[in-house]
Scaffold this active site. Sequence first.
Site, PDB file in Angstrom:
ATOM      1  CB  ILE A 160      -1.221  -0.293   1.150  1.00 21.97           C
ATOM      2  CG1 ILE A 160      -2.339  -1.278   1.103  1.00 21.97           C
ATOM      3  CG2 ILE A 160      -1.754   1.311   1.892  1.00 21.97           C
ATOM      4  CD1 ILE A 160      -2.888  -1.464   1.918  1.00 21.97           C
ATOM      5  NE  ARG A 240      -7.026  -2.314  11.177  1.00 25.43           N
ATOM      6  CZ  ARG A 240      -6.920  -2.328  10.181  1.00 25.43           C
ATOM      7  NH1 ARG A 240      -7.404  -1.669   9.209  1.00 25.43           N
ATOM      8  NH2 ARG A 240      -7.503  -3.946   9.475  1.00 25.43           N
ATOM      9  CG  ASP A 264     -10.176   5.775   5.820  1.00 24.08           C
ATOM     10  OD1 ASP A 264     -11.503   5.865   6.048  1.00 24.08           O
ATOM     11  OD2 ASP A 264     -10.021   4.613   6.022  1.00 24.08           O
ATOM     12  CD  GLU A 269     -11.761   2.477  12.980  1.00 28.10           C
ATOM     13  OE1 GLU A 269     -12.343   1.627  12.087  1.00 28.10           O
ATOM     14  OE2 GLU A 269     -10.934   2.563  12.251  1.00 28.10           O
ATOM     15  CG  HIS A 287     -11.773   0.963   8.958  1.00 32.07           C
ATOM     16  ND1 HIS A 287     -10.549   0.628   9.620  1.00 32.07           N
ATOM     17  CD2 HIS A 287     -10.877   0.488   7.618  1.00 32.07           C
ATOM     18  CE1 HIS A 287     -10.505  -0.171   9.225  1.00 32.07           C
ATOM     19  NE2 HIS A 287     -10.035   0.324   8.112  1.00 32.07           N
ATOM     20  CB  ILE A 288     -14.684   4.500   3.486  1.00 32.81           C
ATOM     21  CG1 ILE A 288     -14.396   5.600   2.876  1.00 32.81           C
ATOM     22  CG2 ILE A 288     -15.901   4.070   4.146  1.00 32.81           C
ATOM     23  CD1 ILE A 288     -14.432   6.731   2.600  1.00 32.81           C
ATOM     24  N   GLY A 289     -11.433   2.446   3.635  1.00 34.10           N
ATOM     25  CA  GLY A 289     -10.125   2.890   2.261  1.00 34.10           C
ATOM     26  C   GLY A 289     -10.226   2.061   1.966  1.00 34.10           C
ATOM     27  CB  SER A 290     -10.260  -2.169   1.167  1.00 30.72           C
ATOM     28  OG  SER A 290     -11.538  -2.246   2.081  1.00 30.72           O
TER      29      SER A 290
HETATM   30  C1  DGY Z   1      -8.395  -4.078   5.917  1.00 29.91           C
HETATM   31  O1  DGY Z   1      -8.216  -4.849   4.897  1.00 29.91           O
HETATM   32  O2  DGY Z   1      -7.257  -4.258   6.757  1.00 29.91           O
HETATM   33  C2  DGY Z   1      -9.312  -3.124   6.083  1.00 29.91           C
HETATM   34  O3  DGY Z   1      -9.118  -1.760   6.520  1.00 29.91           O
HETATM   35  C3  DGY Z   1     -10.392  -3.375   6.969  1.00 29.91           C
HETATM   36  O4  DGY Z   1      -9.984  -3.845   8.077  1.00 29.91           O
END
Ligand code: DGY
Length: 321
Positions: A160, A240, A264, A269, A287-290
């Site tokens: 990432i 995280r 994010d 949370e 927490h919408i990264g993916s």
């Molecule tokens: C991940 O894939 O770790 C995302 O943060 C969802 O938990």
Amino acid sequence: MTTQPKLYVACNFPPEVLDFFTSQFDAAYNDMGRVLSTDELIEHAQGADVVVLTATDPLDQAAVARLPASVKVVCTYSVGNNHLDLDALEARGIAVFSTPGVLDEACADAAWLLMLGAARRVIEGIELIREGTWQGWSPRQLIGREVWGSRLGILGMGRIGRAIARRARGFDMTVHYHNRNRLGPELESGAQYHSTLESLARESDFLCIACPASPSTQGLVNREILQLLPPNAVVCNISRGDIVCDEDLVHALETGVVAAAGLDVFAGEPDIHPAYRQLPNVFGLPHIGSSTLRTRLAMAELLCSSIKAHYSGETPENRIR
Ligand code: DGY
């Protein structure tokens, strides 16, 4: 070895993803429209060979001990695995799979959204538009921080981190990074390595946190690190929440030690530090990264193919224990 494993899907999936799992396997699933409690998860997992869960379904040592004997595989629909006690799962002979690789680009896009949104004061801008309080263009209005040509510091240059770095070229940024180990020149791609986080912080107009969470990264970005950042720096977190010391970041944002934060992910949370809801210089996302449909499906496809491979006697690359 079972050839047709029975699945229990504990995640509250979007319909397309759930349909994918149920089309591939004999799968019972969580139809309650919410996250299950640990007790519920354990109860529903009775008789299942494989449990599919995610970051909101923690399995600590005690929960692992209570998993039904039928469970031989745990699949986490996430790249992060800090919600699982991997040692306890391994000790019980349970194989563990996660979803590395398929969500890098969506998460990197989100990291850029965070950096741009925080740097260009999007929260304050949106408020002016939505509340009808905008008085018209002014050269004094919402002066932000320039992204183009700045220095980007990436904490954690894994897949990432490297996807974030690739996008930085379009912004003519110099990329710096800190990892436990220096990457080879091909993966480094011109980024400058720092053997300490302190050294990285000194060069980071934008500090982007992209390292995996573990006990050793807890509270890593603290007051000392934040104070080393150049003036007007922006902090972004796509990994995280507990990698950041919240009290220290809030203090830095309140006192101008840090100009803005794009977050994010948050400790605890969804019960986040209350200051993150109030501060105008926090651009927060839930927490919408993916969270794109293509990525959601790719995560499902990866887990389904690794379950099939596992039950054919292979060891897929995404097996983490
Ligand atoms: C991940 O894939 O770790 C995302 O943060 C969802 O938990």
